[in-house]
Design a protein around this motif. Structure first.
Motif, PDB file in Angstrom:
ATOM      1  N   VAL A 121       0.873  -1.171   0.000  1.00 49.78           N
ATOM      2  CA  VAL A 121       0.000   0.000   0.000  1.00 49.78           C
ATOM      3  C   VAL A 121       0.910   1.220   0.000  1.00 49.78           C
ATOM      4  CG1 VAL A 121      -1.853   1.240   1.171  1.00 49.78           C
ATOM      5  CG2 VAL A 121      -1.764  -1.266   1.258  1.00 49.78           C
ATOM      6  N   HIS A 152      -6.818   2.542   7.708  1.00 51.19           N
ATOM      7  CA  HIS A 152      -7.204   2.946   6.352  1.00 51.19           C
ATOM      8  C   HIS A 152      -6.263   2.346   5.320  1.00 51.19           C
ATOM      9  CE1 HIS A 152      -7.297   5.829   2.897  1.00 51.19           C
ATOM     10  NE2 HIS A 152      -8.598   5.628   3.044  1.00 51.19           N
ATOM     11  N   GLN A 190      -2.680   4.425  -1.060  1.00 49.91           N
ATOM     12  CA  GLN A 190      -3.442   5.107  -0.019  1.00 49.91           C
ATOM     13  C   GLN A 190      -3.380   6.597  -0.368  1.00 49.91           C
ATOM     14  OE1 GLN A 190      -1.775   5.118   3.946  1.00 49.91           O
ATOM     15  NE2 GLN A 190      -3.769   5.459   4.914  1.00 49.91           N
ATOM     16  N   CYS A 243      -7.344  -0.195   2.237  1.00 51.47           N
ATOM     17  CA  CYS A 243      -7.083   0.064   0.820  1.00 51.47           C
ATOM     18  C   CYS A 243      -6.719  -1.216   0.052  1.00 51.47           C
ATOM     19  CB  CYS A 243      -5.956   1.089   0.661  1.00 51.47           C
ATOM     20  SG  CYS A 243      -6.419   2.781   1.127  1.00 51.47           S
TER      21      CYS A 243
END
Length: 289
Positions: free
Chosen positions: A57, A114, A106, A118
């Motif tokens: 990510v 979060h 992200q 993602c």
């Protein structure tokens, strides 16, 4: 039969502001401990635990991570033509097999939870691992391999933990423990960065996770927690009524390479352990001690 842990998420979108100016144009995950970047240590640990798919990510300015795990034709041909077989093997070792690696972005810095969210479409409906490259763990048996073994025994969510001084609980996610045999602790709750006077224990979360896909359902809520961010620990805690949750006191030494002190300590520790550098490093320590 429990589903195997085949996929791992590497959240690498952070800005690394504590290491400026070094991280102005270079991802903090590419900072080297001796001669290997932090992110490669994390990938090697995942490989040793049987991980087959590697999900990064990322964010803006992280191209160097993608390039590092790719095939560098110019470099490899130059090494080959010059007969540098040892260096060729080192460079080849860092390459990930085509089809086993994926990248997603992200787009906003909304927290670790979060970042993991993602990657939800790439993980799907199966258990997965999360490794934070900032937490470098030196161990005879790699930390994630220890955790996968534990997961195979008890199932559910398994997180790497260590006891910290009570006055440091506000830096960590802290377990609310119901059973503890000294190695494995079963928890009924998890509190993100509690103040020492209200912390349910001193058993704190380190950046290694084996998680069930139910966590994504909770992350879908995008509920803000400590610091106004979407906390992974909050999502894990919300699944505890239906998913067992254990903290594993891993065997090994953890270095917080998100701090300058931890990064320098890791560099010294890993250099001392190298046959080609250990004696030289001990001499340096004596000179500057």
């Amino acid at each position: 039969m429990r589903k195997p842990i085949r996929k791992a998420i590497f959240p690498v979108a952070g800005l690394g502001t504590r290491f400026l100016p070094a991280t102005k144009a270079m991802p903090k995950e590419m900072l080297p401990i001796v001669d290997k970047p932090l992110i490669e240590y994390a990938v090697e640990e995942a490989k040793s635990a049987g991980i087959e798919e590697f999900i990064f990510v990322t964010g803006r300015g992280k191209q160097a991570i993608e390039d590092h795990f790719d095939y560098s034709w110019e470099l490899m041909q130059t090494l080959k033509n010059r007969g540098k077989t040892e260096q060729y093997a080192i460079a080849e070792h860092s390459r990930l097999t085509p089809g086993t690696i994926a990248y997603t972005r992200q787009q906003e810095p909304l927290g670790l939870g979060h970042a993991v969210w993602c990657a939800r479409k790439l993980v799907g409906d199966e258990p997965f691992a999360v490794l934070l490259a900032d937490d470098l763990i030196k161990a005879e048996e790699p930390c994630l391999a220890q955790m996968v073994e534990t997961y195979n025994e008890v199932g559910g969510n398994v997180i790497a933990v260590m006891d910290v001084p009570r006055d440091q609980t506000s830096k960590y996610g802290v377990l609310d423990v119901v059973e503890d045999d000294g190695r494995l602790a079963k928890a009924k709750g998890l509190v993100e960065k509690p103040q020492p006077e209200v912390a349910p224990s001193t058993l704190s979360v380190i950046g290694r996770y084996v998680l069930q896909p139910e966590v994504f359902r909770e992350l879908d809520r995008h509920s803000a927690g400590a610091g106004g961010e979407i906390q992974l620990t909050d999502a894990i805690a919300a699944t505890i009524p239906e998913v067992d949750f254990h903290g594993l006191r891993f065997e090994g030494t953890r270095f917080d390479c998100g701090s300058k002190e931890g990064f320098l300590e890791a560099t010294v520790a890993f250099a001392l352990d190298r046959p080609d550098l250990g004696d030289a490093m001990r001499g340096m320590i004596k000179r500057y001690g």
